[in-house]
Scaffold this motif. Structure first.
Motif, mmCIF file in Angstrom:
data_model
loop_
_atom_site.group_PDB
_atom_site.id
_atom_site.type_symbol
_atom_site.label_atom_id
_atom_site.label_comp_id
_atom_site.label_asym_id
_atom_site.label_seq_id
_atom_site.Cartn_x
_atom_site.Cartn_y
_atom_site.Cartn_z
ATOM 1 N N VAL A 61 67.942 52.588 66.827
ATOM 2 C CA VAL A 61 67.072 51.590 67.465
ATOM 3 C C VAL A 61 66.120 50.988 66.437
ATOM 4 O O VAL A 61 65.932 49.765 66.371
ATOM 5 C CB VAL A 61 66.280 52.221 68.625
ATOM 6 C CG1 VAL A 61 65.206 51.257 69.134
ATOM 7 C CG2 VAL A 61 67.216 52.600 69.769
ATOM 8 N N GLU A 62 65.524 51.830 65.605
ATOM 9 C CA GLU A 62 64.580 51.345 64.599
ATOM 10 C C GLU A 62 65.296 50.491 63.546
ATOM 11 O O GLU A 62 64.774 49.458 63.105
ATOM 12 C CB GLU A 62 63.868 52.515 63.921
ATOM 13 C CG GLU A 62 62.869 52.113 62.851
ATOM 14 C CD GLU A 62 61.814 51.140 63.359
ATOM 15 O OE1 GLU A 62 61.333 50.313 62.534
ATOM 16 O OE2 GLU A 62 61.451 51.184 64.555
ATOM 17 N N ALA A 63 66.476 50.913 63.154
ATOM 18 C CA ALA A 63 67.250 50.147 62.176
ATOM 19 C C ALA A 63 67.602 48.771 62.732
ATOM 20 O O ALA A 63 67.537 47.762 62.021
ATOM 21 C CB ALA A 63 68.521 50.906 61.796
ATOM 22 N N TYR A 64 67.947 48.711 64.020
ATOM 23 C CA TYR A 64 68.284 47.428 64.645
ATOM 24 C C TYR A 64 67.055 46.528 64.708
ATOM 25 O O TYR A 64 67.135 45.322 64.460
ATOM 26 C CB TYR A 64 68.846 47.674 66.040
ATOM 27 C CG TYR A 64 69.367 46.428 66.726
ATOM 28 C CD1 TYR A 64 70.423 45.710 66.190
ATOM 29 C CD2 TYR A 64 68.795 45.982 67.920
ATOM 30 C CE1 TYR A 64 70.910 44.570 66.815
ATOM 31 C CE2 TYR A 64 69.274 44.852 68.561
ATOM 32 C CZ TYR A 64 70.328 44.147 67.998
ATOM 33 O OH TYR A 64 70.797 43.023 68.627
ATOM 34 N N ARG A 65 65.910 47.093 65.016
ATOM 35 C CA ARG A 65 64.667 46.311 65.060
ATOM 36 C C ARG A 65 64.377 45.682 63.702
ATOM 37 O O ARG A 65 63.932 44.539 63.614
ATOM 38 C CB ARG A 65 63.500 47.205 65.479
ATOM 39 C CG ARG A 65 63.474 47.504 66.973
ATOM 40 C CD ARG A 65 62.373 48.484 67.321
ATOM 41 N NE ARG A 65 62.292 48.722 68.763
ATOM 42 C CZ ARG A 65 61.700 49.750 69.311
ATOM 43 N NH1 ARG A 65 61.108 50.680 68.537
ATOM 44 N NH2 ARG A 65 61.662 49.899 70.622
ATOM 45 N N GLN A 66 64.663 46.423 62.632
ATOM 46 C CA GLN A 66 64.428 45.895 61.288
ATOM 47 C C GLN A 66 65.372 44.732 60.978
ATOM 48 O O GLN A 66 64.979 43.747 60.334
ATOM 49 C CB GLN A 66 64.590 47.008 60.252
ATOM 50 C CG GLN A 66 63.533 48.101 60.329
ATOM 51 C CD GLN A 66 62.114 47.557 60.245
ATOM 52 O OE1 GLN A 66 61.805 46.699 59.408
ATOM 53 N NE2 GLN A 66 61.246 48.054 61.114
ATOM 54 N N LEU A 67 66.605 44.844 61.443
ATOM 55 C CA LEU A 67 67.563 43.755 61.257
ATOM 56 C C LEU A 67 67.100 42.501 61.996
ATOM 57 O O LEU A 67 67.181 41.382 61.467
ATOM 58 C CB LEU A 67 68.948 44.171 61.755
ATOM 59 C CG LEU A 67 69.653 45.309 61.001
ATOM 60 C CD1 LEU A 67 70.976 45.646 61.685
ATOM 61 C CD2 LEU A 67 69.884 44.944 59.550
ATOM 62 N N ILE A 68 66.624 42.678 63.226
ATOM 63 C CA ILE A 68 66.154 41.546 64.021
ATOM 64 C C ILE A 68 64.910 40.918 63.387
ATOM 65 O O ILE A 68 64.753 39.688 63.364
ATOM 66 C CB ILE A 68 65.866 41.977 65.479
ATOM 67 C CG1 ILE A 68 67.155 42.417 66.171
ATOM 68 C CG2 ILE A 68 65.201 40.847 66.263
ATOM 69 C CD1 ILE A 68 68.228 41.336 66.250
ATOM 70 N N LYS A 69 64.049 41.739 62.825
ATOM 71 C CA LYS A 69 62.858 41.214 62.139
ATOM 72 C C LYS A 69 63.252 40.303 60.987
ATOM 73 O O LYS A 69 62.643 39.253 60.762
ATOM 74 C CB LYS A 69 61.993 42.366 61.625
ATOM 75 C CG LYS A 69 61.125 43.037 62.676
ATOM 76 C CD LYS A 69 60.255 44.107 62.030
ATOM 77 C CE LYS A 69 59.370 44.799 63.067
ATOM 78 N NZ LYS A 69 58.529 45.848 62.443
ATOM 79 N N ARG A 70 64.257 40.709 60.250
ATOM 80 C CA ARG A 70 64.730 39.886 59.132
ATOM 81 C C ARG A 70 65.276 38.555 59.639
ATOM 82 O O ARG A 70 65.034 37.499 59.039
ATOM 83 C CB ARG A 70 65.804 40.639 58.344
ATOM 84 C CG ARG A 70 65.267 41.829 57.561
ATOM 85 C CD ARG A 70 66.375 42.671 56.951
ATOM 86 N NE ARG A 70 67.126 41.952 55.929
ATOM 87 C CZ ARG A 70 68.175 42.460 55.281
ATOM 88 N NH1 ARG A 70 68.588 43.689 55.563
ATOM 89 N NH2 ARG A 70 68.792 41.752 54.360
ATOM 90 N N PRO B 102 74.886 55.251 74.047
ATOM 91 C CA PRO B 102 73.468 55.481 73.752
ATOM 92 C C PRO B 102 73.190 55.300 72.257
ATOM 93 O O PRO B 102 74.045 55.572 71.407
ATOM 94 C CB PRO B 102 73.261 56.938 74.171
ATOM 95 C CG PRO B 102 74.608 57.568 74.015
ATOM 96 C CD PRO B 102 75.606 56.504 74.356
ATOM 97 N N LEU B 103 71.996 54.800 71.938
ATOM 98 C CA LEU B 103 71.572 54.645 70.553
ATOM 99 C C LEU B 103 70.534 55.706 70.217
ATOM 100 O O LEU B 103 69.659 56.003 71.031
ATOM 101 C CB LEU B 103 70.978 53.252 70.326
ATOM 102 C CG LEU B 103 71.908 52.051 70.489
ATOM 103 C CD1 LEU B 103 71.123 50.761 70.274
ATOM 104 C CD2 LEU B 103 73.080 52.110 69.527
ATOM 105 N N SER B 104 70.636 56.232 69.030
ATOM 106 C CA SER B 104 69.628 57.202 68.586
ATOM 107 C C SER B 104 68.345 56.462 68.233
ATOM 108 O O SER B 104 68.340 55.236 68.058
ATOM 109 C CB SER B 104 70.134 57.957 67.359
ATOM 110 O OG SER B 104 70.235 57.081 66.249
ATOM 111 N N GLY B 105 67.268 57.202 68.127
ATOM 112 C CA GLY B 105 66.003 56.588 67.746
ATOM 113 C C GLY B 105 66.101 55.918 66.390
ATOM 114 O O GLY B 105 65.523 54.845 66.160
ATOM 115 N N LYS B 106 66.847 56.526 65.476
ATOM 116 C CA LYS B 106 67.033 55.965 64.140
ATOM 117 C C LYS B 106 67.792 54.651 64.206
ATOM 118 O O LYS B 106 67.465 53.684 63.492
ATOM 119 C CB LYS B 106 67.799 56.970 63.269
ATOM 120 C CG LYS B 106 67.905 56.588 61.814
ATOM 121 C CD LYS B 106 68.605 57.691 61.015
ATOM 122 C CE LYS B 106 68.721 57.304 59.547
ATOM 123 N NZ LYS B 106 69.398 58.363 58.755
#
Length: 279
Positions: free
Chosen positions: A52-61, A46-50
């Motif tokens: 998940v958000e950090a991964y989304r930022q990486l994908i955005k980059r 499982p991934l924490s909410g933090k």
């Protein structure tokens, strides 16, 4: 992991090459995993909410075109891992042919002590790979015109336990020869070359990319400097761009290099030119 699958779909929709691989590499970077196999062996982690958000930022980059190597801060080259940032070119597989050919020639040289300099060292991946693999007594040098690049190279040398002298200079100006070998992956893209990827132009340092109006001006300048600072039977080895090998060969011949050899990469492109100083 469902999040990796969705991320790879987003990257694919945005036209990013190797979307699945990039999504997996970024997840491994986030979770500090050294092996992508863990994505499959620990798919139910499982991934924490933090996270998940950090991964989304990486994908955005990545969606914006930023190279994975700059996002993760590292890149593998010749089986070794190197720190990278926007001050240096991202090490590429074709440059491994420069290391392979240089190693082959260095192993055959009969010298009490070799002196080897890597010109335009960038991340230091070329000279550090040679230093780690060469089984001979040698002095190693790396030069670059960029202070930022030299900082990265110095860090990588320390990580890999290599004693290399790095100097900030234009090519090999100010270095005292003679050298047994001078190797370089110099800037060789012509200003007008339209084949260069837009994201390469956007994110990688232009000073390490462009070699002049024709693309071979830096190589020619280096060849002139190198000839005067090589010992007898020493060699210059440079990487060059597609379609440039004949021009580089002519430059070498004009300056006086002998036994000139052109090395092809796995795709059959003439990638490395080597010349010896004789007499």
């Amino acid at each position: 992991m469902k999040l990796v699958k969705r991320a790879s779909e987003i990257l694919s929709e945005r036209g990013i090459p190797s979307p699945r691989l990039d999504a997996e590499l970024l997840m491994c970077h986030l979770l500090e995993w050294n092996n992508r196999v863990k994505i499959y062996t620990e798919y139910d982690r499982p991934l924490s909410g933090k996270e998940v958000e950090a991964y989304r930022q990486l994908i955005k980059r990545r969606v914006k075109g930023e190279p994975v190597a700059y996002i993760t801060g590292e890149k593998e080259f010749f089986g070794f891992r190197f720190k990278v940032n926007s001050d240096v070119l991202i090490p590429r597989p074709e440059t491994e042919f420069l290391v392979e050919k240089s190693m082959e020639l260095l192993e055959m040289m009969n010298r009490r002590k070799l002196r080897i300099v890597d010109v335009g060292t960038g991340s230091g991946c070329v000279i550090i790979s040679i230093a780690k693999l060469l089984k001979k007594d040698a002095e190693f040098f790396g030069t670059d015109i960029s202070e930022g690049a030299l900082a990265v190279a110095s860090e990588n040398a320390e990580i890999h336990g290599c004693n290399i002298k790095f100097l900030e200079t234009d090519l090999i100006e100010g270095l005292e020869g003679p050298f047994s070998a001078i190797v370089s992956n110099p800037p060789y893209i012509a200003y007008s070359d339209s084949r260069i990827d837009e994201n390469v132009k956007k994110f990688e340092p232009s000073i390490a990319l462009y070699g002049g109006k024709k693309g071979t001006e830096v190589i020619e300048k280096l060849a002139f400097q190198a000839f005067n600072k090589l010992e007898r039977e020493g060699f210059l080895a440079v990487e060059c761009g597609e379609g440039q090998s004949e021009k580089v060969r002519n430059i070498f011949e004009k300056i006086g290099f002998k036994e000139i050899e052109v090395v092809k990469d796995f795709s059959g492109k003439e990638r490395v030119v080597v010349g010896f100083k004789k007499g």
